[in-house]
Write a protein that holds these residues in place. Structure first.
Motif, PDB file in Angstrom:
ATOM      1  N   GLY A  61       0.920  -1.016  -0.103  1.00 30.71           N
ATOM      2  CA  GLY A  61       0.122  -0.068  -0.003  1.00 30.71           C
ATOM      3  C   GLY A  61       0.651   1.247   0.125  1.00 30.71           C
ATOM      4  O   GLY A  61       0.597   2.328  -0.665  1.00 30.71           O
ATOM      5  N   THR A  88      -6.550  -3.794  -2.592  1.00 34.40           N
ATOM      6  CA  THR A  88      -6.175  -4.275  -1.396  1.00 34.40           C
ATOM      7  C   THR A  88      -7.561  -4.612  -0.752  1.00 34.40           C
ATOM      8  O   THR A  88      -7.566  -5.699  -0.064  1.00 34.40           O
ATOM      9  N   ARG A  89      -8.706  -4.236  -1.089  1.00 34.41           N
ATOM     10  CA  ARG A  89     -10.055  -4.672  -0.692  1.00 34.41           C
ATOM     11  C   ARG A  89     -10.266  -6.193  -1.305  1.00 34.41           C
ATOM     12  O   ARG A  89     -10.778  -7.001  -0.684  1.00 34.41           O
ATOM     13  N   ASP A 144      -7.434   0.343  -9.547  1.00 29.86           N
ATOM     14  CA  ASP A 144      -7.504   1.196  -8.371  1.00 29.86           C
ATOM     15  C   ASP A 144      -7.080   0.343  -7.281  1.00 29.86           C
ATOM     16  O   ASP A 144      -7.343  -0.594  -7.080  1.00 29.86           O
ATOM     17  N   ARG A 188       1.194   3.889  -3.067  1.00 30.10           N
ATOM     18  CA  ARG A 188       0.946   5.386  -2.830  1.00 30.10           C
ATOM     19  C   ARG A 188       2.239   6.188  -3.331  1.00 30.10           C
ATOM     20  O   ARG A 188       2.035   7.289  -3.973  1.00 30.10           O
ATOM     21  N   GLY A 246      -6.935   0.646  -4.267  1.00 25.25           N
ATOM     22  CA  GLY A 246      -7.818   0.480  -3.087  1.00 25.25           C
ATOM     23  C   GLY A 246      -8.706  -0.732  -3.244  1.00 25.25           C
ATOM     24  O   GLY A 246      -8.893  -1.456  -2.513  1.00 25.25           O
ATOM     25  N   GLU A 247      -9.282  -0.721  -4.474  1.00 24.00           N
ATOM     26  CA  GLU A 247      -9.820  -2.211  -4.989  1.00 24.00           C
ATOM     27  C   GLU A 247      -9.051  -3.288  -4.585  1.00 24.00           C
ATOM     28  O   GLU A 247      -9.591  -4.185  -4.471  1.00 24.00           O
ATOM     29  N   GLY A 290      -4.764   7.500  -7.283  1.00 21.73           N
ATOM     30  CA  GLY A 290      -5.298   6.185  -6.540  1.00 21.73           C
ATOM     31  C   GLY A 290      -5.554   4.894  -7.524  1.00 21.73           C
ATOM     32  O   GLY A 290      -5.782   3.777  -7.579  1.00 21.73           O
TER      33      GLY A 290
END
Length: 116
Positions: A18, A74-75, A69, A22, A71-72, A30
């Motif tokens: 993560g 990591t989800r 993305d 970044r 974030g997607e 993102g």
């Protein structure tokens, strides 16, 4: 396959990924390009066969935008938070949101949190 590898390697790898994502995301939108994503996996010794990478990329880039993305991502690896974790996060957020504005400025976070 990647999820199993990540779960064996632990939280440090995932949090490191993560942080790496970044840092690579220079324009802070993102998203990562396919090349950046592939490089990140190599940096963290998460190399997967090219055919498997292509399959993974097709799943992650469901909008066919040639970017993913993070974030997607990591989800997808962690999964959604269970109700206990969601409740815990809500309680913490309510304590941080002194003014009940729906957003928490960094100044308010500093009042409650010390990273030392």
């Amino acid at each position: 396959m990647l999820r199993e590898t990540l779960s064996k390697r632990g939280v440090r790898v995932i949090t490191g990924l993560g942080k790496y994502f970044r840092n690579v995301d220079k324009n802070r939108n993102g998203f990562l390009s396919q090349a950046d994503f592939k490089e990140a996996l190599k940096v963290f010794h998460l190399e997967i066969p090219e055919g498997d990478f292509e399959s993974l990329w097709l799943i992650l880039d469901d909008s066919k935008s040639d970017k993913v993305d993070y974030g997607e991502f990591t989800r997808a690896v962690f999964g959604e938070m269970n109700e206990y974790r969601k409740s815990f996060v809500r309680k913490a957020y309510m304590k941080l949101d002194f003014n009940k504005t729906g957003s928490v400025p960094m100044v308010d976070i500093r009042k409650c949190y010390c990273a030392k």
